[in-house]
Motif scaffolding. Structure first.
Motif, PDB file in Angstrom:
ATOM      1  N   ALA A 129      36.317  35.925  43.051  1.00 37.95           N
ATOM      2  CA  ALA A 129      35.246  35.219  42.057  1.00 37.95           C
ATOM      3  C   ALA A 129      35.126  36.309  41.026  1.00 37.95           C
ATOM      4  O   ALA A 129      36.289  36.849  40.625  1.00 37.95           O
ATOM      5  N   CYS A 130      34.624  36.338  39.573  1.00 40.05           N
ATOM      6  CA  CYS A 130      34.991  36.415  38.201  1.00 40.05           C
ATOM      7  C   CYS A 130      33.291  37.658  37.684  1.00 40.05           C
ATOM      8  O   CYS A 130      32.304  37.413  37.916  1.00 40.05           O
ATOM      9  N   ALA A 168      29.290  41.485  42.974  1.00 39.15           N
ATOM     10  CA  ALA A 168      28.009  40.793  44.133  1.00 39.15           C
ATOM     11  C   ALA A 168      29.012  40.530  45.202  1.00 39.15           C
ATOM     12  O   ALA A 168      29.013  40.784  45.768  1.00 39.15           O
ATOM     13  N   GLY A 169      30.519  39.529  45.154  1.00 36.85           N
ATOM     14  CA  GLY A 169      31.296  39.856  46.359  1.00 36.85           C
ATOM     15  C   GLY A 169      32.287  41.133  46.785  1.00 36.85           C
ATOM     16  O   GLY A 169      32.209  41.343  47.934  1.00 36.85           O
ATOM     17  N   LEU A 170      32.504  42.103  46.213  1.00 31.25           N
ATOM     18  CA  LEU A 170      32.618  43.271  46.389  1.00 31.25           C
ATOM     19  C   LEU A 170      31.606  44.120  46.879  1.00 31.25           C
ATOM     20  O   LEU A 170      32.335  44.543  48.661  1.00 31.25           O
ATOM     21  N   ASP A 200      39.095  29.890  36.492  1.00 30.52           N
ATOM     22  CA  ASP A 200      39.737  30.377  37.578  1.00 30.52           C
ATOM     23  C   ASP A 200      39.418  31.044  39.061  1.00 30.52           C
ATOM     24  O   ASP A 200      40.094  30.715  39.995  1.00 30.52           O
ATOM     25  N   THR A 201      37.842  31.366  39.131  1.00 32.23           N
ATOM     26  CA  THR A 201      37.090  30.995  40.906  1.00 32.23           C
ATOM     27  C   THR A 201      37.613  28.990  41.279  1.00 32.23           C
ATOM     28  O   THR A 201      37.601  29.387  42.557  1.00 32.23           O
ATOM     29  N   ILE A 224      32.293  32.937  44.516  1.00 32.66           N
ATOM     30  CA  ILE A 224      31.298  32.822  43.649  1.00 32.66           C
ATOM     31  C   ILE A 224      31.412  32.660  42.445  1.00 32.66           C
ATOM     32  O   ILE A 224      31.824  32.722  42.156  1.00 32.66           O
ATOM     33  N   SER A 225      30.118  31.876  42.486  1.00 31.11           N
ATOM     34  CA  SER A 225      30.094  31.272  40.449  1.00 31.11           C
ATOM     35  C   SER A 225      28.549  31.233  40.325  1.00 31.11           C
ATOM     36  O   SER A 225      28.246  29.759  41.379  1.00 31.11           O
ATOM     37  N   GLN A 226      28.295  31.778  39.670  1.00 32.50           N
ATOM     38  CA  GLN A 226      27.179  31.152  38.664  1.00 32.50           C
ATOM     39  C   GLN A 226      27.004  29.491  38.563  1.00 32.50           C
ATOM     40  O   GLN A 226      26.466  28.363  38.871  1.00 32.50           O
ATOM     41  N   SER A 227      28.058  28.983  38.060  1.00 32.42           N
ATOM     42  CA  SER A 227      28.343  27.994  36.865  1.00 32.42           C
ATOM     43  C   SER A 227      28.634  27.729  37.537  1.00 32.42           C
ATOM     44  O   SER A 227      28.376  26.012  37.563  1.00 32.42           O
TER      45      SER A 227
END
Ligand code: F6R
Length: 606
Positions: A295-296, A302-304, A350-351, A342-345
């Motif tokens: 994720a970015c 959040a992923g960490l 990159d994700t 994991i991505s909001q948008s």
């Protein structure tokens, strides 16, 4: 980044283009522009900065025309000036573009040698000049488009007007999203369904390699070789997502205060899944040997935190990296593993590239997304919606805590599937999660006065350090990211134990150090690191809970006391002061909270 729109209409389109661009301003706001065809000739209006400047321009010099394209820019190549604003014109052609033409230098040299005169510093301009060249060679617009697409490399969503084909828009997609909207005698183009929501809910998404000719009664879609292809129509629910600020000053403030409600909604969905004792749908956590998360930015943090939970509760090894690096590491990924992106948008380039990388290696992909109609959601095997509702403020807040809530629920589900946590402890974890909305509501109500006081102090500083251990370490990085992106104050998040390995050199009486330390297993060690800061005259802002405040004897600049909560919900609770500190500091600094400089909400370039 960058938003593009197009309308093939029966009435003048410029007002509606602006309306649609407003829904896309989250993608960039460095400049904006529209172009239409009036009596067979291309016309445009452009303005530097936000859309309001373009609106002002259009009031002074209105633009008629029933067919048009528009753009809101996040600058990649060339400064944010009017000269570099889209639409770009070359003889008889207008182009708007989202993405990066990677071979533009080579094409520019070639076209310039051929006599093309470049007016801008953008990569996009080569698209127009290539089309003009092919038209001059006698190709019709469609042939010219195909020939141009064969030459350009990189990422693009394009909308093109040809002066001598005044009743169509040509569109193409490779990478950044592009959707066609079906109206009644009118057709639309947009970077996403939200931009199209004021016009239609009938949407066709182009897929990579597609290009299309859009007229007012329909669209013809082709693949890269020019063969006609059919793409399904979807009924979009994006209209329900059109958001307003309510009584709040900024979307960010509204989104911070919405968290108890949206998290309650998300948790209802996931706790039902855990309680029904079904396997988490889509990923068989009992069988996967490891999990790869990418994720970015905020989603990465959040992923960490999710990594700590999957490893601790489900005893599942997690590989995690920022998505822009993930695929370069050549991690040995067993094909039986699963990947979480994991991505909001749901559009982050990159994700998306990480997702495709993992898919090619045979991994099952779960996508934790907010935008369920996004490319990432569509390409994943399983979608885990975070159900946060539209997040408009560029700095992510409620999406972060909803991502955490979903990750916590998935980790508990994985622990149950793998039999790694006794049933009574699992039940206790679920009960703690269920408590989250209530505790969040209480914290949001109670900490405001202290936050304002602290933010006033932070707004006077040049640098701020955030420290944390365990799950508070990623939270420290997220707190620092929030502060720097909206207040422009330099901030860094460090693992508390790393302080003595370098950053301690920065400590002096001018450096506030925000220590995130719930009274957990790691509290005593974090207190030792605080001692190291205090011994060097650092100004400590301790964010702890009632137990931590009772036992800490250290003199601090301020101690912010939160309720004692279970470890699994502490990151969500402790993220609230992080968000509010950044928000109020930005208010004191007078920055543009919802649209901070240089940023965009959806990052569709690598
Ligand atoms: C920071 C922020 C960004 C995003 C990142 C990923 O507040 O919002 O760091 O988290 O650009 O975006 P998504 O989640 O859309 O993939």
């Amino acid at each position: 980044m960058c938003g593009i729109v197009g309308i093939v209409g029966q009435q003048p389109v410029s007002d509606r283009l602006i309306g649609a661009l407003k829904g896309l301003e989250y993608r960039g706001y460095d400049s904006a522009g529209v172009a239409t065809i009036i009596e067979g000739a291309l016309h445009r209006r452009r303005a530097e900065g936000k859309l309001v400047n373009l609106e002002r321009r259009l009031k002074e010099e209105p633009l008629s025309g029933n067919v048009g394209i528009g753009h809101t820019r996040w600058a990649t190549h060339g400064a944010s000036t009017e000269r570099n604003a889209h639409p770009h014109f070359s003889d008889g052609v207008a182009v708007v573009h989202n993405g990066i033409i990677e071979n533009f230098t080579e094409l520019k040299d070639e076209l310039a040698a051929d006599g093309a005169e470049f007016q801008t510093d953008t990569d996009t301009e080569v698209v127009g000049h290539l089309l003009t060249r092919y038209r001059r060679e006698g190709m019709r617009p469609q042939e010219a488009t195909r020939a141009m697409l064969k030459r350009v490399k990189g990422a693009y969503a394009l909308a093109i007007l040809f002066e001598d084909e005044p009743s169509t828009i040509t569109a193409a997609r490779n990478g950044p999203p592009l959707a066609i909207g079906h109206g009644d005698g009118e057709m639309f183009l947009g970077s996403d369904a939200i931009a199209l929501a004021p016009f239609t809910n009938e949407i066709t998404y182009l897929i990579d390699g597609d290009w299309a000719v859009v007229g007012n009664s329909g669209a013809h879609i082709f693949d890269i070789d020019g063969h006609p292809v059919e793409r399904p129509r979807h009924i979009s629910t994006a209209a329900a997502d059109l958001a307003n600020k309510g009584n709040h000053r900024h979307f960010m403030e509204k989104e911070i205060y919405e968290q108890p409600e949206v998290i309650a909604h998300a948790l209802r969905h996931y706790i039902n899944i855990i309680d029904s004792r079904d396997m988490v749908p889509g990923i068989d956590f009992a069988k996967v040997p490891s999990l790869a998360i990418s994720a970015c930015g905020t989603a990465y943090f959040a992923g960490l935190i999710g990594k700590y939970w999957f490893e601790r509760y489900a005893r599942l090894t997690v590989e995690i990296d920022v998505a822009s690096e993930f695929r370069y590491r050549e991690i040995p990924l067993p094909p039986q593993s699963a990947a979480l992106v994991i991505s909001q948008s749901g559009e982050t380039a990159d994700t998306l590239a990480s997702l495709r990388y993992c898919k090619e290696r045979g991994l099952k992909i779960g996508a934790i997304v907010n935008a369920c109609e996004s490319t990432i959601a569509r390409e994943a095997d399983t979608v885990f919606p975070i159900l946060a509702g539209p997040e408009i403020g560029v700095a992510s807040t409620k999406a972060f805590t909803c991502q955490l809530a979903v990750l916590a629920a998935l980790a508990i589900g994985a622990a149950r599937a793998r039999g790694t946590v006794p049933e009574d402890e699992l039940q206790a974890l679920v009960r703690s999660l269920a408590e989250l909305p209530r505790v969040m509501g209480h914290v949001l109500e109670s900490i405001q006065p202290e936050i304002e006081f602290l933010s006033r102090e932070l707004s006077k500083c040049r640098d701020v350090l955030y420290l944390g251990r365990g799950t508070s370490f990623p939270l420290a990085m997220e707190g620092a990211l929030k502060l720097k992106e909206i207040s422009y104050i330099h901030a860094e998040g460090y693992a508390a134990g790393e302080l003595k390995h370098g950053p301690i050199a920065l400590i002096d009486e001018n450096m506030p150090v925000i220590v995130i330390a719930p009274h957990d297993r790691l509290f005593d060690k974090t207190v030792s690191n605080m001692q190291e800061v205090a011994a060097r005259g650092g100004r400590i802002i301790l964010i702890t809970d009632e137990k931590g405040a009772a036992v800490s004897k250290l003199e601090t600049m301020h101690t912010l006391v939160l309720p004692v909560v279970d470890e699994i919900i502490a990151p969500m609770i402790f993220s609230l002061p992080m968000q509010l500190l950044a928000y109020h500091t930005a208010l004191f600094m007078g920055t543009d909270v919802d649209q901070p400089r240089n940023l965009a909400k959806s990052v569709t370039v690598e």
